[in-house]
Design a protein around this motif. Structure first.
Motif, PDB file in Angstrom:
ATOM      1  N   GLY A  61     -65.200 -16.975  84.909  1.00 53.87           N
ATOM      2  CA  GLY A  61     -64.881 -16.631  86.299  1.00 53.87           C
ATOM      3  C   GLY A  61     -63.413 -16.261  86.463  1.00 53.87           C
ATOM      4  O   GLY A  61     -62.573 -16.512  85.575  1.00 53.87           O
ATOM      5  N   ALA A  62     -63.109 -15.677  87.635  1.00 54.80           N
ATOM      6  CA  ALA A  62     -61.714 -15.359  87.949  1.00 54.80           C
ATOM      7  C   ALA A  62     -60.913 -16.657  88.043  1.00 54.80           C
ATOM      8  O   ALA A  62     -59.711 -16.680  87.792  1.00 54.80           O
ATOM      9  CB  ALA A  62     -61.647 -14.597  89.265  1.00 54.80           C
ATOM     10  N   THR A  63     -61.592 -17.723  88.403  1.00 53.10           N
ATOM     11  CA  THR A  63     -60.913 -19.016  88.541  1.00 53.10           C
ATOM     12  C   THR A  63     -60.222 -19.387  87.234  1.00 53.10           C
ATOM     13  O   THR A  63     -59.037 -19.724  87.216  1.00 53.10           O
ATOM     14  CB  THR A  63     -61.953 -20.099  88.922  1.00 53.10           C
ATOM     15  OG1 THR A  63     -62.604 -19.674  90.108  1.00 53.10           O
ATOM     16  CG2 THR A  63     -61.318 -21.448  89.110  1.00 53.10           C
ATOM     17  N   THR A  82     -56.838 -17.605  99.948  1.00 53.20           N
ATOM     18  CA  THR A  82     -57.889 -18.612  99.763  1.00 53.20           C
ATOM     19  C   THR A  82     -57.277 -19.891  99.180  1.00 53.20           C
ATOM     20  O   THR A  82     -56.471 -19.841  98.249  1.00 53.20           O
ATOM     21  CB  THR A  82     -59.062 -18.117  98.881  1.00 53.20           C
ATOM     22  OG1 THR A  82     -59.323 -19.065  97.870  1.00 53.20           O
ATOM     23  CG2 THR A  82     -58.808 -16.804  98.259  1.00 53.20           C
ATOM     24  N   MET A 110     -57.741 -20.525  95.382  1.00 53.58           N
ATOM     25  CA  MET A 110     -56.843 -19.837  94.451  1.00 53.58           C
ATOM     26  C   MET A 110     -55.458 -20.490  94.476  1.00 53.58           C
ATOM     27  O   MET A 110     -54.851 -20.720  93.448  1.00 53.58           O
ATOM     28  CB  MET A 110     -56.736 -18.351  94.818  1.00 53.58           C
ATOM     29  CG  MET A 110     -58.044 -17.615  94.707  1.00 53.58           C
ATOM     30  SD  MET A 110     -58.700 -17.656  93.026  1.00 53.58           S
ATOM     31  CE  MET A 110     -60.429 -17.868  93.280  1.00 53.58           C
ATOM     32  N   ILE A 130     -53.940  -9.673  96.411  1.00 49.39           N
ATOM     33  CA  ILE A 130     -55.303  -9.123  96.434  1.00 49.39           C
ATOM     34  C   ILE A 130     -55.174  -7.786  97.178  1.00 49.39           C
ATOM     35  O   ILE A 130     -55.460  -7.688  98.365  1.00 49.39           O
ATOM     36  CB  ILE A 130     -56.288 -10.080  97.151  1.00 49.39           C
ATOM     37  CG1 ILE A 130     -56.135 -11.509  96.633  1.00 49.39           C
ATOM     38  CG2 ILE A 130     -57.722  -9.581  96.992  1.00 49.39           C
ATOM     39  CD1 ILE A 130     -57.045 -12.534  97.288  1.00 49.39           C
ATOM     40  N   ASP A 181     -55.732  -9.692  91.911  1.00 55.21           N
ATOM     41  CA  ASP A 181     -57.110 -10.200  91.970  1.00 55.21           C
ATOM     42  C   ASP A 181     -57.945  -9.135  92.673  1.00 55.21           C
ATOM     43  O   ASP A 181     -57.686  -8.782  93.823  1.00 55.21           O
ATOM     44  CB  ASP A 181     -57.109 -11.526  92.754  1.00 55.21           C
ATOM     45  CG  ASP A 181     -58.492 -12.168  92.840  1.00 55.21           C
ATOM     46  OD1 ASP A 181     -59.480 -11.512  92.478  1.00 55.21           O
ATOM     47  OD2 ASP A 181     -58.577 -13.328  93.284  1.00 55.21           O
ATOM     48  N   TYR A 216     -61.385  -9.071  93.330  1.00 57.78           N
ATOM     49  CA  TYR A 216     -62.689  -9.744  93.228  1.00 57.78           C
ATOM     50  C   TYR A 216     -63.838  -9.069  93.967  1.00 57.78           C
ATOM     51  O   TYR A 216     -64.981  -9.258  93.615  1.00 57.78           O
ATOM     52  CB  TYR A 216     -62.550 -11.204  93.681  1.00 57.78           C
ATOM     53  CG  TYR A 216     -62.419 -11.340  95.175  1.00 57.78           C
ATOM     54  CD1 TYR A 216     -61.259 -10.948  95.821  1.00 57.78           C
ATOM     55  CD2 TYR A 216     -63.462 -11.832  95.931  1.00 57.78           C
ATOM     56  CE1 TYR A 216     -61.150 -11.040  97.190  1.00 57.78           C
ATOM     57  CE2 TYR A 216     -63.362 -11.930  97.305  1.00 57.78           C
ATOM     58  CZ  TYR A 216     -62.203 -11.536  97.925  1.00 57.78           C
ATOM     59  OH  TYR A 216     -62.107 -11.610  99.272  1.00 57.78           O
ATOM     60  N   THR A 260     -64.101 -10.233  88.428  1.00 63.23           N
ATOM     61  CA  THR A 260     -65.180 -11.223  88.322  1.00 63.23           C
ATOM     62  C   THR A 260     -66.530 -10.567  88.569  1.00 63.23           C
ATOM     63  O   THR A 260     -66.590  -9.524  89.246  1.00 63.23           O
ATOM     64  CB  THR A 260     -64.964 -12.353  89.352  1.00 63.23           C
ATOM     65  OG1 THR A 260     -66.055 -13.284  89.258  1.00 63.23           O
ATOM     66  CG2 THR A 260     -64.906 -11.840  90.785  1.00 63.23           C
ATOM     67  N   SER A 277     -68.809 -12.538  89.925  1.00 60.93           N
ATOM     68  CA  SER A 277     -69.379 -13.516  90.868  1.00 60.93           C
ATOM     69  C   SER A 277     -69.865 -12.867  92.153  1.00 60.93           C
ATOM     70  O   SER A 277     -70.810 -13.344  92.761  1.00 60.93           O
ATOM     71  CB  SER A 277     -68.332 -14.565  91.237  1.00 60.93           C
ATOM     72  OG  SER A 277     -68.087 -15.400  90.150  1.00 60.93           O
ATOM     73  N   LYS A 278     -69.191 -11.830  92.604  1.00 61.73           N
ATOM     74  CA  LYS A 278     -69.569 -11.226  93.891  1.00 61.73           C
ATOM     75  C   LYS A 278     -70.577 -10.107  93.684  1.00 61.73           C
ATOM     76  O   LYS A 278     -71.497  -9.948  94.465  1.00 61.73           O
ATOM     77  CB  LYS A 278     -68.340 -10.667  94.622  1.00 61.73           C
ATOM     78  CG  LYS A 278     -67.163 -11.611  94.650  1.00 61.73           C
ATOM     79  CD  LYS A 278     -67.482 -12.901  95.363  1.00 61.73           C
ATOM     80  CE  LYS A 278     -66.544 -13.988  94.911  1.00 61.73           C
ATOM     81  NZ  LYS A 278     -66.806 -15.289  95.426  1.00 61.73           N
ATOM     82  N   ARG A 287     -70.771 -17.235  85.914  1.00 59.05           N
ATOM     83  CA  ARG A 287     -69.445 -17.688  85.497  1.00 59.05           C
ATOM     84  C   ARG A 287     -68.820 -16.705  84.496  1.00 59.05           C
ATOM     85  O   ARG A 287     -68.384 -17.095  83.414  1.00 59.05           O
ATOM     86  CB  ARG A 287     -69.472 -19.121  84.904  1.00 59.05           C
ATOM     87  CG  ARG A 287     -70.074 -20.176  85.749  1.00 59.05           C
ATOM     88  CD  ARG A 287     -69.584 -20.234  87.186  1.00 59.05           C
ATOM     89  NE  ARG A 287     -68.133 -20.360  87.346  1.00 59.05           N
ATOM     90  CZ  ARG A 287     -67.426 -19.578  88.174  1.00 59.05           C
ATOM     91  NH1 ARG A 287     -68.001 -18.623  88.888  1.00 59.05           N
ATOM     92  NH2 ARG A 287     -66.133 -19.748  88.290  1.00 59.05           N
TER      93      ARG A 287
HETATM   94  C1  LIG Z   1     -59.933 -14.434  96.208  1.00 56.09           C
HETATM   95  C2  LIG Z   1     -60.999 -14.771  95.228  1.00 56.09           C
HETATM   96  N1  LIG Z   1     -60.920 -14.276  93.989  1.00 56.09           N
HETATM   97  C3  LIG Z   1     -61.859 -14.531  93.074  1.00 56.09           C
HETATM   98  C4  LIG Z   1     -62.940 -15.316  93.357  1.00 56.09           C
HETATM   99  C5  LIG Z   1     -64.007 -15.503  92.319  1.00 56.09           C
HETATM  100  O1  LIG Z   1     -63.930 -16.636  91.573  1.00 56.09           O
HETATM  101  P1  LIG Z   1     -64.914 -16.833  90.344  1.00 56.09           P
HETATM  102  O2  LIG Z   1     -64.960 -15.551  89.573  1.00 56.09           O
HETATM  103  O3  LIG Z   1     -64.324 -17.949  89.555  1.00 56.09           O
HETATM  104  O4  LIG Z   1     -66.265 -17.167  90.883  1.00 56.09           O
HETATM  105  C6  LIG Z   1     -63.055 -15.893  94.607  1.00 56.09           C
HETATM  106  C7  LIG Z   1     -64.159 -16.783  94.902  1.00 56.09           C
HETATM  107  O5  LIG Z   1     -64.540 -17.043  96.008  1.00 56.09           O
HETATM  108  C8  LIG Z   1     -62.076 -15.590  95.582  1.00 56.09           C
HETATM  109  O6  LIG Z   1     -62.156 -16.072  96.824  1.00 56.09           O
END
Ligand SMILES: Cc1ncc(COP(=O)(O)O)c(C=O)c1O
Length: 476
Positions: A180-182, A207, A210, A248, A281, A283, A310, A312-313, A320
């Motif tokens: 993940g980006a996390t 966020t 982050m 972002i 970022d 995302y 990522t 994730s979206k 992940r």
């Molecule tokens: C600003 C931002 N970047 C990235 C992500 C994605 O995180 P991950 O790839 O770990 O799910 C999120 C998740 O909500 C987010 O809010």
């Protein structure tokens, strides 16, 4: 109408399923003390079982004291049948049992949480087929430990996609696949932190998840204000060298601005002057509904910008899988950090994703989701215009969330509780603000995971709660 799903494919008898469903609703107060239960005939019709099944469940609940029959009146939830602590907690959060009754969807408030994709549109069939193929075809080495940076198949197809879709210029070897980006951001913080006095310049608001990654790693956060276009470069600290600037630029979270080229250049000039990096970022940039998507900052200066993405979206946070695109000079150290963090991200999952991309499903999925999110966004915007005509809608038509500013209304904790009691959950921009006090009239509303009917109903409830607030405060 009381409804819940009965599963005929499991071994639990139907009576036990009905009993369990009702019991847990009573314990959690979704069915509150004094609530009237439907007649056995009505409930049997609602959930598609015979009346005897419901009668038996009712008998058992009566015997255990959860419900009671009242002559000529019906069957009711008995007094004292839920936990006091649970009731108190619910009351503190703003009487959600009332809210839940209003939701009519088995209990949950309509949740406008941002950045949650439409899980019901995950391409399960194709993914399942590709997973089977990968499992059967992949060479044995894939089932052992693989490279920290991720499998070459994914990095190759990803670098081509990033160039074409986002203008990211990189060799596949500059990509490290992360959990993940996390994790990508966590490792970047470790990589770039100045050991003696770590600090990161961060958009404000941002966020909290982050931001916490940076503070958790021991960095001080320097908040840089954001306006409707994104971060304001003039406000970057002079005389202090941050380890990096976190931005972002394609669709700022939460305010939704797209950073204009002039500010991008200013940011890069700042990074050159202070010899630091920009961490970009990106995302949710795939979903742009008006005009063409603006390319990445990384493409402007691949030596200064670390690009983070990522899946994730676009697909699902369950995968992940995210990634960092690094200037060459950082690659070896970053791979090492990844290796010591968790060796590597699941190679099997990476190979499935690589095939998903190579075979064209990825771009098809993006096109499909874009249409869905665009419709959801339109539904939200038109509901807001109808129900709250005084409100302003902020941010670029992109991503899966927007910001609503309601003049004269402060989204305090008390108001958020009132809104929640009305059966809807929204999020105050103030919550994401590092320097408090500048965003009290704004809320974030995510629409990615909500069907259109829920969006419309949610906005109607929001309007009712706001009206109540204005009446209580004597404004209306
Ligand atoms: C600003 C931002 N970047 C990235 C992500 C994605 O995180 P991950 O790839 O770990 O799910 C999120 C998740 O909500 C987010 O809010």
């Amino acid at each position: 109408m009381l409804w819940f799903a009965i599963d005929r494919n499991i071994s639990t008898p139907l009576t036990a399923q009905v009993y369990e469903q009702l019991r847990s609703r009573i314990l959690s107060q979704e069915l509150a003390e004094g609530d009237r239960l439907p007649s056995s005939r009505e409930l049997a019709g609602n959930i598609g079982v015979s009346r005897n099944v419901v009668l038996e469940a009712y008998e058992r609940l009566t015997a255990e004291g959860f419900i009671e029959g009242r002559p000529q009146a019906g069957t009711f939830v008995a007094a004292g049948s839920s936990f006091e602590r649970m009731r108190e907690a619910e009351q503190e959060r703003g009487a959600p049992s009332a809210a839940r009754r209003r939701t009519g969807d088995g209990g949950r408030a309509i949740d406008f949480r941002a950045a949650h994709p439409a899980a019901d549109y995950f391409p399960r069939t194709v993914w399942g087929r590709l997973a089977k193929e990968v499992c059967l075809d992949a060479p044995e080495r894939v089932f052992g430990y693989t490279q920290a940076e991720g499998v070459p198949e994914l990095r190759g197809v990803l670098s081509r996609y990033l160039l074409q879709a986002r203008g990211v210029r990189c060799h596949p070897d500059q990509i490290v696949i992360t959990t993940g980006a996390t994790q990508a951001l966590h490792l970047i913080t470790e990589l770039l932190s100045d050991r003696s006095d770590p600090c990161v310049a961060v958009e404000d608001p941002v966020t909290d998840e982050m931001r916490t990654i940076f503070t958790y790693a021991g960095s001080t956060v320097l908040p840089i204000p954001v306006d409707e276009k994104g971060i304001i470069p003039e406000k970057l600290p002079a005389g202090v060298k941050p380890d990096f600037v976190f931005v972002i630029p394609s669709h700022q979270f939460p305010l939704g601005g797209t950073l204009p080229i002039q500010r991008r250049i200013q940011l890069l000039e700042y990074a050159r002057q202070y010899d630091c990096c920009i961490v970009e970022d990106d995302y949710d940039s795939e979903f742009t509904y008006e005009g063409a998507a603006v390319h990445s900052m990384q493409g402007l200066d691949p030596e200064r910008v670390i690009y983070v993405g990522t899946f994730s979206k676009i697909l699902s946070p369950a995968l992940r899988i995210g990634y960092a695109v690094l200037p060459e000079r950082f690659v070896a150290d970053y791979r090492r950090l990844k290796w010591f963090a968790d060796r590597h991200t699941s190679a099997l999952e990476q190979l499935i994703l690589a095939r998903f991309m190579e075979e064209g499903y990825f771009e098809r999925h993006i096109r499909r989701m874009k249409k869905i999110y665009r419709k959801r966004r339109e539904a939200l915007v038109s509901s807001l215009r109808q129900e709250l005509p005084q409100a302003a809608i902020l941010g670029q038509a992109a991503g899966m969330h927007l910001v609503v500013e309601v003049p004269g209304v402060r989204f305090t904790e008390a108001l958020l509780r009132r809104i929640y009691a009305e059966g809807v959950q929204v999020y105050a921009v103030e919550h994401y603000a590092i320097c408090k006090g500048g965003h009290e009239h704004q809320i974030v509303m995510g629409y990615g995971a909500l069907p259109i009917e829920s969006i419309q109903e949610g906005v109607a409830r929001l309007r009712r709660a706001i009206e109540d607030e204005l009446i209580v405060n004597g404004i209306k």
